[in-house]
Enzyme design. Structure first.
Site, PDB file in Angstrom:
ATOM      1  N   TYR A  32       8.265 -87.160  90.070  1.00  0.00           N
ATOM      2  CA  TYR A  32       7.067 -86.279  89.987  1.00  0.00           C
ATOM      3  C   TYR A  32       5.606 -87.055  90.583  1.00  0.00           C
ATOM      4  O   TYR A  32       5.186 -86.689  91.375  1.00  0.00           O
ATOM      5  CB  TYR A  32       6.897 -86.137  88.727  1.00  0.00           C
ATOM      6  CG  TYR A  32       5.716 -84.803  88.438  1.00  0.00           C
ATOM      7  CD1 TYR A  32       5.618 -83.600  88.895  1.00  0.00           C
ATOM      8  CD2 TYR A  32       4.381 -85.444  87.755  1.00  0.00           C
ATOM      9  CE1 TYR A  32       4.554 -82.943  88.754  1.00  0.00           C
ATOM     10  CE2 TYR A  32       3.452 -84.498  87.451  1.00  0.00           C
ATOM     11  CZ  TYR A  32       3.462 -83.324  88.120  1.00  0.00           C
ATOM     12  OH  TYR A  32       2.430 -82.601  87.792  1.00  0.00           O
TER      13      TYR A  32
ATOM     14  N   GLU B  50       5.666 -89.952  92.572  1.00  0.00           N
ATOM     15  CA  GLU B  50       5.897 -90.091  94.018  1.00  0.00           C
ATOM     16  C   GLU B  50       5.978 -89.139  94.703  1.00  0.00           C
ATOM     17  O   GLU B  50       5.399 -88.756  95.974  1.00  0.00           O
ATOM     18  CB  GLU B  50       6.958 -91.127  94.202  1.00  0.00           C
ATOM     19  CG  GLU B  50       7.117 -92.344  93.444  1.00  0.00           C
ATOM     20  CD  GLU B  50       6.055 -93.477  94.246  1.00  0.00           C
ATOM     21  OE1 GLU B  50       5.011 -92.954  94.857  1.00  0.00           O
ATOM     22  OE2 GLU B  50       6.172 -94.555  94.161  1.00  0.00           O
TER      23      GLU B  50
ATOM     24  N   LYS C 143       4.258 -86.059  94.468  1.00  0.00           N
ATOM     25  CA  LYS C 143       2.887 -85.659  94.368  1.00  0.00           C
ATOM     26  C   LYS C 143       2.068 -86.441  95.372  1.00  0.00           C
ATOM     27  O   LYS C 143       1.305 -86.395  96.235  1.00  0.00           O
ATOM     28  CB  LYS C 143       2.292 -85.595  92.926  1.00  0.00           C
ATOM     29  CG  LYS C 143       2.571 -84.578  92.265  1.00  0.00           C
ATOM     30  CD  LYS C 143       2.140 -83.109  92.606  1.00  0.00           C
ATOM     31  CE  LYS C 143       2.281 -81.956  91.715  1.00  0.00           C
ATOM     32  NZ  LYS C 143       1.970 -80.676  92.355  1.00  0.00           N
TER      33      LYS C 143
ATOM     34  N   ARG D 124       5.129 -81.114  76.694  1.00  0.00           N
ATOM     35  CA  ARG D 124       3.783 -81.675  76.794  1.00  0.00           C
ATOM     36  C   ARG D 124       3.035 -81.711  75.382  1.00  0.00           C
ATOM     37  O   ARG D 124       3.325 -80.939  74.702  1.00  0.00           O
ATOM     38  CB  ARG D 124       2.898 -81.064  78.036  1.00  0.00           C
ATOM     39  CG  ARG D 124       3.266 -81.030  79.461  1.00  0.00           C
ATOM     40  CD  ARG D 124       2.387 -80.493  80.225  1.00  0.00           C
ATOM     41  NE  ARG D 124       2.992 -78.936  80.548  1.00  0.00           N
ATOM     42  CZ  ARG D 124       2.314 -78.265  81.572  1.00  0.00           C
ATOM     43  NH1 ARG D 124       1.547 -78.990  82.374  1.00  0.00           N
ATOM     44  NH2 ARG D 124       2.706 -77.120  81.510  1.00  0.00           N
TER      45      ARG D 124
ATOM     46  N   TYR E 299       4.840 -90.368  69.877  1.00  0.00           N
ATOM     47  CA  TYR E 299       5.671 -91.156  70.552  1.00  0.00           C
ATOM     48  C   TYR E 299       5.184 -92.539  70.588  1.00  0.00           C
ATOM     49  O   TYR E 299       3.796 -92.649  70.961  1.00  0.00           O
ATOM     50  CB  TYR E 299       6.153 -90.780  71.913  1.00  0.00           C
ATOM     51  CG  TYR E 299       7.062 -89.672  71.898  1.00  0.00           C
ATOM     52  CD1 TYR E 299       8.458 -89.995  71.505  1.00  0.00           C
ATOM     53  CD2 TYR E 299       6.453 -88.368  71.863  1.00  0.00           C
ATOM     54  CE1 TYR E 299       9.307 -88.672  71.677  1.00  0.00           C
ATOM     55  CE2 TYR E 299       7.639 -87.558  71.843  1.00  0.00           C
ATOM     56  CZ  TYR E 299       8.783 -87.615  71.606  1.00  0.00           C
ATOM     57  OH  TYR E 299       9.615 -86.459  71.632  1.00  0.00           O
TER      58      TYR E 299
ATOM     59  N   HIS F 193      -0.363 -95.645  79.349  1.00  0.00           N
ATOM     60  CA  HIS F 193      -1.183 -95.982  78.141  1.00  0.00           C
ATOM     61  C   HIS F 193      -2.547 -95.502  78.018  1.00  0.00           C
ATOM     62  O   HIS F 193      -3.098 -95.002  77.143  1.00  0.00           O
ATOM     63  CB  HIS F 193      -1.200 -97.680  77.949  1.00  0.00           C
ATOM     64  CG  HIS F 193       0.082 -98.216  77.698  1.00  0.00           C
ATOM     65  ND1 HIS F 193       0.769 -98.709  78.788  1.00  0.00           N
ATOM     66  CD2 HIS F 193       0.600 -98.501  76.466  1.00  0.00           C
ATOM     67  CE1 HIS F 193       1.897 -99.377  78.223  1.00  0.00           C
ATOM     68  NE2 HIS F 193       1.902 -99.011  76.971  1.00  0.00           N
TER      69      HIS F 193
ATOM     70  N   ARG G 117      -5.159 -92.701  80.061  1.00  0.00           N
ATOM     71  CA  ARG G 117      -5.704 -91.726  81.343  1.00  0.00           C
ATOM     72  C   ARG G 117      -6.908 -91.055  80.901  1.00  0.00           C
ATOM     73  O   ARG G 117      -7.189 -90.420  80.122  1.00  0.00           O
ATOM     74  CB  ARG G 117      -4.432 -90.616  81.070  1.00  0.00           C
ATOM     75  CG  ARG G 117      -4.596 -89.763  82.213  1.00  0.00           C
ATOM     76  CD  ARG G 117      -4.335 -90.322  83.824  1.00  0.00           C
ATOM     77  NE  ARG G 117      -3.328 -91.232  83.815  1.00  0.00           N
ATOM     78  CZ  ARG G 117      -1.958 -90.750  83.962  1.00  0.00           C
ATOM     79  NH1 ARG G 117      -1.545 -89.563  84.042  1.00  0.00           N
ATOM     80  NH2 ARG G 117      -0.827 -91.516  84.278  1.00  0.00           N
TER      81      ARG G 117
END
Length: 427
Positions: A249, A251, A253, A290, A308, A377, A379
């Site tokens: 996904y 790479e 994009k 998601r 998580y 970690h 965004r």
């Protein structure tokens, strides 16, 4: 007098008689025209013909693009034919023209034929709603891997809407003016099994080239990988593992962006690039892995919300109507991009879980699990560029948008008929 003399006299009499008849006929014609005022009409007709011929010879414009004209003579001497194909119709301007500016009152706008790949999906169906409401004709291409017909049922009787079952990894030829290329699974559960980023983008760029359409690619914040720069600006090249479990996904994009820029620079295709950050809202897939959809579905089902790692990793969440507005402004604007489209409000996973608790169930449990591989970690988008060049920024906060998503999920999970998931929920 001999025979020859008689013949000569007869001939002279005939010529004199014929000449007199012509003069009489001409005199009668002039007299008729003057008496009946035909002469005035004749002068007027000649004058109008001269004026029309003068105007046509001075300027003969033809359509070049949305709001531009060029002279026919320019196209004759040019080595490059007009690249854009326009299939517009004139209609009254009545609805929702937010993106790209408003048409002045009393004028008419041109209907565009727009292709939305992945238009039956979460974001795509909301985009279709806006385009139809604006008055455009929309063609949706979707293979229904993650999209659903139910998201578009309310358009089926609209003559300006078409739906085609097709996978974009196979070529297709359609006559359109703009292409919104959204077709690609966006969650880890799905994108590992259906890789459309490279071949799908290549096919849609080929279509844009053939028909002269403007092309918008929906890229992703995943191109930044696990970023070493925070917040992430468009100038940051990213920190991506090219052989990781998410690389198909990430790479993919990045390659799609590369292809788009190559078509733009090498073939003069009009390209727009949007890098989308986490988006939520009605019509999301309920069990797609998601984090927002996971938390909402789990809380509604009275299941523990799974966090998580330590839950300190951060994300930024934008409501779907904000994203759609940004995409339309980007498509209608003059800038290629890339542009970050996301909400700069940053939440840790634990903070998100608490907002879900407040919205759905204060007693909802939180369960910790080992972190997934290559999980970023941090965004957070830097949207300075979008603010300055597109005049865009999100307006719906997480606490405003989440209840509308919860209403939609509750209806789909429990079948509450009081809610209508077919309508576009905005604020």
């Amino acid at each position: 007098m001999g025979c020859d003399d008689n013949h000569e006299v007869i001939q002279k009499n005939y010529i004199n008689k014929h000449s007199m008849m012509k003069r009489f006929s001409l005199r009668n014609s002039i007299q008729y025209v003057l008496e009946k005022q035909r002469f005035v009409c004749l002068l007027i007709g000649i004058s109008m013909s001269i004026v029309v011929l003068s105007v046509v010879s001075v300027s003969s414009p033809i359509i070049k693009s949305d709001f531009e004209t060029i002279n026919i003579q320019d196209t004759i001497v040019s080595h490059n034919p007009i690249p854009r194909r326009i299939a517009f119709e004139l209609v009254d301007e009545t609805d929702h023209v937010n993106a790209g500016g408003k048409v002045p009152l009393g004028l008419k706008r041109k209907i565009k034929r727009i292709l939305v790949t992945g238009g039956a999906g979460f974001v795509g169906s909301h985009l279709v709603d806006r385009l139809i409401a604006r008055g455009d004709s929309v063609i949706v291409v979707d293979n229904f891997f993650t999209g659903k017909k139910e998201n578009l049922l309310h358009h089926f009787k609209n003559s300006r809407f078409e739906l085609i079952r097709h996978d974009v990894v196979e070529p297709i030829l359609l006559e359109v003016d703009q292409i919104y290329h959204l077709a690609c699974p966006a969650s880890p559960v799905h994108y590992k099994y259906h890789k459309t980023n490279v071949m799908g983008t290549l096919n849609m760029l080929g279509l844009a080239k053939r028909v002269g359409a403007r092309f918008l690619i929906t890229s992703t914040s995943e191109v930044y990988g696990d970023p070493l720069q925070h917040p992430q600006a468009e100038t940051y090249w990213g920190n991506v593992n090219p052989i990781g479990v998410r690389s198909c996904y990430d790479e993919g994009k990045r390659t799609a962006e590369t292809l788009s820029m190559d078509y733009h620079r090498g073939l003069n295709i009009e390209v727009r690039i949007a890098r989308i950050f986490n988006t939520y809202g009605p019509r999301m897939c309920i069990d797609d892995g998601r984090v927002v959809s996971n938390f909402v579905a789990q809380a509604l089902r009275k299941e523990p919300m799974t966090v998580y790692g330590d839950g300190k990793q951060t994300r930024s969440f934008q409501y779907v109507s904000d994203l759609v507005e940004g995409l339309m402004r980007l498509m209608e604007g003059d800038h290629v991009g890339p542009f970050n489209l996301g909400n700069p409000g940053e939440f840790t996973m634990l903070e998100l879980a608490k907002v879900v608790q407040e919205t759905i169930d204060p007693n909802a449990k939180i369960e910790f699990r080992p972190n997934t591989e290559d999980d970023p970690h941090k965004r957070k988008p830097d949207i300075t560029k979008a603010k300055q060049l597109l005049g865009w920024e999100p307006v719906v906060s997480l606490r405003q948008g989440l209840p509308m998503m919860v209403d939609d999920f509750r209806q789909r999970i429990f079948g509450d008929d009081k809610q209508d998931s077919g309508s576009l929920l905005t604020i």
